[in-house]
Design a protein around this motif. Structure first.
Motif, PDB file in Angstrom:
ATOM      1  N   GLU A  43       0.788  -1.054   0.092  1.00 52.53           N
ATOM      2  CA  GLU A  43      -0.129  -0.106   0.023  1.00 52.53           C
ATOM      3  C   GLU A  43       0.715   1.299   0.036  1.00 52.53           C
ATOM      4  OE1 GLU A  43      -2.835   2.386   3.221  1.00 52.53           O
ATOM      5  OE2 GLU A  43      -2.282   0.262   3.786  1.00 52.53           O
ATOM      6  N   LEU A  44       1.914   1.313   0.811  1.00 50.22           N
ATOM      7  CA  LEU A  44       2.602   2.657   1.140  1.00 50.22           C
ATOM      8  C   LEU A  44       3.859   2.817  -0.044  1.00 50.22           C
ATOM      9  CD1 LEU A  44       2.706   2.676   4.873  1.00 50.22           C
ATOM     10  CD2 LEU A  44       1.061   3.729   3.344  1.00 50.22           C
ATOM     11  N   ALA A  45       4.387   1.678  -0.559  1.00 53.40           N
ATOM     12  CA  ALA A  45       5.634   1.816  -1.465  1.00 53.40           C
ATOM     13  C   ALA A  45       5.567   2.530  -2.413  1.00 53.40           C
ATOM     14  CB  ALA A  45       6.125   0.381  -1.724  1.00 53.40           C
ATOM     15  N   PRO A  46       4.359   2.680  -3.268  1.00 56.03           N
ATOM     16  CA  PRO A  46       4.042   3.563  -4.376  1.00 56.03           C
ATOM     17  C   PRO A  46       4.149   5.069  -3.951  1.00 56.03           C
ATOM     18  CG  PRO A  46       2.427   1.662  -4.243  1.00 56.03           C
ATOM     19  CD  PRO A  46       3.156   1.613  -2.815  1.00 56.03           C
ATOM     20  N   ARG A  47       3.765   5.238  -2.690  1.00 52.15           N
ATOM     21  CA  ARG A  47       3.683   6.515  -2.283  1.00 52.15           C
ATOM     22  C   ARG A  47       5.201   7.065  -1.867  1.00 52.15           C
ATOM     23  NH1 ARG A  47      -0.317   7.470   2.493  1.00 52.15           N
ATOM     24  NH2 ARG A  47       0.403   9.372   2.347  1.00 52.15           N
ATOM     25  N   LEU A  48       5.858   6.212  -1.263  1.00 55.25           N
ATOM     26  CA  LEU A  48       7.305   6.508  -1.050  1.00 55.25           C
ATOM     27  C   LEU A  48       7.925   6.598  -2.209  1.00 55.25           C
ATOM     28  CD1 LEU A  48       7.795   3.903   2.120  1.00 55.25           C
ATOM     29  CD2 LEU A  48       7.835   6.319   2.193  1.00 55.25           C
ATOM     30  N   GLU A  49       7.705   5.643  -3.187  1.00 58.21           N
ATOM     31  CA  GLU A  49       8.438   5.820  -4.658  1.00 58.21           C
ATOM     32  C   GLU A  49       8.289   7.300  -5.324  1.00 58.21           C
ATOM     33  OE1 GLU A  49      10.598   4.052  -6.338  1.00 58.21           O
ATOM     34  OE2 GLU A  49      10.498   2.022  -5.455  1.00 58.21           O
ATOM     35  N   GLU A  50       6.848   7.769  -5.141  1.00 57.63           N
ATOM     36  CA  GLU A  50       6.764   9.104  -5.739  1.00 57.63           C
ATOM     37  C   GLU A  50       7.475  10.153  -4.903  1.00 57.63           C
ATOM     38  OE1 GLU A  50       2.457   9.806  -5.353  1.00 57.63           O
ATOM     39  OE2 GLU A  50       1.813   8.311  -6.736  1.00 57.63           O
ATOM     40  N   ARG A  51       7.781  10.128  -3.777  1.00 54.22           N
ATOM     41  CA  ARG A  51       8.444  11.203  -2.920  1.00 54.22           C
ATOM     42  C   ARG A  51       9.905  10.929  -3.494  1.00 54.22           C
ATOM     43  NH1 ARG A  51       6.463  12.632   2.711  1.00 54.22           N
ATOM     44  NH2 ARG A  51       4.529  13.223   1.195  1.00 54.22           N
ATOM     45  N   TYR A  52      10.365   9.712  -3.322  1.00 53.05           N
ATOM     46  CA  TYR A  52      11.702   9.338  -3.907  1.00 53.05           C
ATOM     47  C   TYR A  52      11.989  10.283  -5.215  1.00 53.05           C
ATOM     48  CZ  TYR A  52      16.122   6.866  -5.080  1.00 53.05           C
ATOM     49  OH  TYR A  52      17.111   6.379  -5.674  1.00 53.05           O
ATOM     50  N   ALA A  53      11.014  10.151  -6.144  1.00 52.18           N
ATOM     51  CA  ALA A  53      11.116  10.638  -7.573  1.00 52.18           C
ATOM     52  C   ALA A  53      11.397  12.063  -7.561  1.00 52.18           C
ATOM     53  CB  ALA A  53       9.936  10.049  -8.554  1.00 52.18           C
ATOM     54  N   ALA A  54      10.212  12.686  -6.705  1.00 48.31           N
ATOM     55  CA  ALA A  54      10.286  14.090  -6.479  1.00 48.31           C
ATOM     56  C   ALA A  54      11.672  14.701  -5.879  1.00 48.31           C
ATOM     57  CB  ALA A  54       8.985  14.423  -5.490  1.00 48.31           C
ATOM     58  N   LEU A  55      12.120  13.732  -4.843  1.00 48.16           N
ATOM     59  CA  LEU A  55      13.406  14.306  -4.095  1.00 48.16           C
ATOM     60  C   LEU A  55      14.610  14.214  -5.156  1.00 48.16           C
ATOM     61  CD1 LEU A  55      14.925  14.912  -1.597  1.00 48.16           C
ATOM     62  CD2 LEU A  55      15.117  12.358  -1.321  1.00 48.16           C
ATOM     63  N   ASN A  56      14.761  13.264  -6.027  1.00 44.32           N
ATOM     64  CA  ASN A  56      15.684  13.031  -7.142  1.00 44.32           C
ATOM     65  C   ASN A  56      15.553  14.234  -8.240  1.00 44.32           C
ATOM     66  OD1 ASN A  56      17.287  10.814  -6.077  1.00 44.32           O
ATOM     67  ND2 ASN A  56      15.664   9.652  -6.565  1.00 44.32           N
ATOM     68  N   ALA A  57      14.237  14.492  -8.481  1.00 44.68           N
ATOM     69  CA  ALA A  57      14.085  15.680  -9.377  1.00 44.68           C
ATOM     70  C   ALA A  57      14.031  17.128  -8.708  1.00 44.68           C
ATOM     71  CB  ALA A  57      12.567  15.502 -10.147  1.00 44.68           C
ATOM     72  N   GLY A  58      14.384  17.250  -7.505  1.00 44.21           N
ATOM     73  CA  GLY A  58      14.435  18.445  -6.709  1.00 44.21           C
ATOM     74  C   GLY A  58      13.551  19.292  -6.446  1.00 44.21           C
ATOM     75  N   ARG A  59      12.280  18.495  -6.537  1.00 45.99           N
ATOM     76  CA  ARG A  59      11.094  19.082  -6.305  1.00 45.99           C
ATOM     77  C   ARG A  59      10.247  18.715  -5.065  1.00 45.99           C
ATOM     78  NH1 ARG A  59       7.397  15.470  -8.528  1.00 45.99           N
ATOM     79  NH2 ARG A  59       8.312  14.101 -10.109  1.00 45.99           N
ATOM     80  N   ALA A  60      11.039  17.988  -4.168  1.00 42.98           N
ATOM     81  CA  ALA A  60      10.425  17.471  -3.014  1.00 42.98           C
ATOM     82  C   ALA A  60      10.362  18.713  -1.669  1.00 42.98           C
ATOM     83  CB  ALA A  60      10.967  16.551  -2.281  1.00 42.98           C
ATOM     84  N   GLU A  61       9.092  18.910  -1.434  1.00 43.53           N
ATOM     85  CA  GLU A  61       8.988  19.917  -0.289  1.00 43.53           C
ATOM     86  C   GLU A  61       9.505  19.380   0.970  1.00 43.53           C
ATOM     87  OE1 GLU A  61       5.029  21.380   0.253  1.00 43.53           O
ATOM     88  OE2 GLU A  61       4.543  21.819  -1.904  1.00 43.53           O
ATOM     89  N   GLY A  62      10.222  20.402   1.439  1.00 41.80           N
ATOM     90  CA  GLY A  62      10.699  20.062   3.016  1.00 41.80           C
ATOM     91  C   GLY A  62      12.209  19.380   2.749  1.00 41.80           C
ATOM     92  N   ALA A  63      12.898  19.313   1.738  1.00 38.98           N
ATOM     93  CA  ALA A  63      13.941  18.582   1.439  1.00 38.98           C
ATOM     94  C   ALA A  63      15.148  19.027   2.271  1.00 38.98           C
ATOM     95  CB  ALA A  63      14.191  18.370   0.098  1.00 38.98           C
ATOM     96  N   PHE A  64      16.333  18.597   2.784  1.00 39.71           N
ATOM     97  CA  PHE A  64      17.239  18.849   3.661  1.00 39.71           C
ATOM     98  C   PHE A  64      18.546  18.200   3.215  1.00 39.71           C
ATOM     99  CE2 PHE A  64      14.913  15.855   6.086  1.00 39.71           C
ATOM    100  CZ  PHE A  64      15.779  14.989   6.627  1.00 39.71           C
ATOM    101  N   ASP A  65      19.710  18.666   3.610  1.00 36.13           N
ATOM    102  CA  ASP A  65      21.082  18.023   3.311  1.00 36.13           C
ATOM    103  C   ASP A  65      20.953  16.769   4.442  1.00 36.13           C
ATOM    104  OD1 ASP A  65      21.861  19.967   1.525  1.00 36.13           O
ATOM    105  OD2 ASP A  65      22.753  21.128   2.708  1.00 36.13           O
ATOM    106  N   LEU A  66      21.395  15.698   3.878  1.00 38.89           N
ATOM    107  CA  LEU A  66      21.573  14.463   4.499  1.00 38.89           C
ATOM    108  C   LEU A  66      22.740  14.435   5.521  1.00 38.89           C
ATOM    109  CD1 LEU A  66      20.341  11.685   5.262  1.00 38.89           C
ATOM    110  CD2 LEU A  66      22.002  10.827   3.345  1.00 38.89           C
TER     111      LEU A  66
END
Length: 339
Positions: A43-66
């Motif tokens: 159920e949740l993996a697809p939503r996490l994948e969407e956020r992963y794609a957004a993060l790699n594309a530089g458009r994830a809200e609230g992203a921070f340096d690891l």
């Protein structure tokens, strides 16, 4: 997809990590912890994948340096931690070190022990030890995290339950192992808390390096800043992860979040010998017990000491372009001070 856990509270907070390990974004609105995510993976993996794609594309809200130092092991604790020993070169060497024969069944039936999953070490946390006399050793390994695995699955079925992959430092106290095994009831005190890589990844992140339930890449180990080993994790793994998971589930159901380890990554020489140190042109080792046994074979005595207080081990795996996949386990051994 790459996931990690912030070292906050007992079970941490789930984050999604960019492919290059430089950025991250919280995922607690999807699942508070990795344990919660794996329990509802389909159920949740697809939503996490969407956020992963957004993060790699530089458009994830609230992203921070690891900051890897702010991470715990992906699962700070688990209901089930079982470690196999799928590299039989390692088995042969460590058994030879204690004058134990290797039964022929080891080639057909995996070795496995159940470790303590109640509290893992963070990947950069100190390894506390009571005494150097206990023979403190590291063991560089890989491990998988499963969802719910039914009892008596086949290896082919078990492969579909492998959801995440990570590295392991399965700390061992070699001086305590013979006495415990002599009792005929397995390890306990000889196996203190393990640690895992700061990042866990879905199998697809490995591309064609993930084949036949094995990771076909070298595992890099440094001891006190010097390269100690870079053995290949794929070719000499006698039992792949599907076989190990099926073995663990032969007579019991495995709950979501079960962690199954590979055992110490180990390669023999091309001519069938026990393996050479890096300094001698070999791929080296993933634990001290092996080099000590090779020294005993070649010189009649072990010359390399086990870890001492202040020693540091670093375990990491790189892709074929030299990029770190899981981040590094980087730990120092310290003396435990009684409270």
């Amino acid at each position: 997809m790459k996931l990690a856990t912030l070292n906050v509270g007992r079970d941490g907070e789930l984050i999604v990590v960019s492919r290059d390990l430089t950025r991250a974004v919280r995922a607690t609105d999807i699942a508070a912890t990795l344990q919660q995510a794996i329990e509802r993976w389909d159920e949740l993996a697809p939503r996490l994948e969407e956020r992963y794609a957004a993060l790699n594309a530089g458009r994830a809200e609230g992203a921070f340096d690891l900051d890897v130092a702010a991470l715990h092991s992906p699962l700070p604790r688990t209901y089930h931690w079982a470690d196999g020993s799928a590299y039989l070169n390692h088995v042969q060497l460590v058994r030879r070190a204690r004058d134990a024969e290797m039964p022929e069944t080891f080639w057909t039936d995996p070795l496995m022990y159940q470790g303590g999953g109640d509290s893992f070490l963070a990947p950069t946390e100190d390894i506390e030890a009571v005494s150097e006399d206990h023979g403190i050793d590291f063991e560089g390994e890989l491990a998988v995290i499963t969802d719910d695995v039914p009892m008596a699955v086949t290896p082919e079925q078990a492969a579909g339950h492998i959801k995440l992959i990570m590295l392991v430092n399965d700390v061992s106290l070699r001086g305590l192992i013979p006495g415990e095994l002599a009792k005929g009831f397995g390890f306990f005190q000889a196996k203190p808390a393990s640690s895992f890589s700061p990042i866990c990844v879905t199998p697809d992140e490995l591309g064609d390096a993930w084949q036949d339930g094995r990771v076909h890449l070298p595992l890099t180990v440094h001891l006190n800043g010097e390269k100690f080993g870079e053995p290949e994790a794929g070719p000499d793994m006698i039992f792949g992860f599907p076989e190990l998971v099926a073995h663990a589930a032969r007579t019991r159901h495995l709950g979501a979040g079960a962690v199954v380890g590979s055992g110490t990554v180990s390669n023999p020489d091309a001519d069938g010998g026990p393996g050479k140190p890096v300094a001698d042109g070999g791929v080296g080792y993933s634990c001290l017990a092996e080099v000590r046994m090779v020294e005993k074979i070649l010189h009649g005595e072990s010359r390399t000491p086990f870890m001492r207080f202040g020693d540091r081990v670093r375990i990491e795996m790189f892709d074929r372009e030299g990029r770190s996949i899981f981040g590094a386990i980087d730990q120092r051994v310290v003396k435990h001070e009684a409270q």
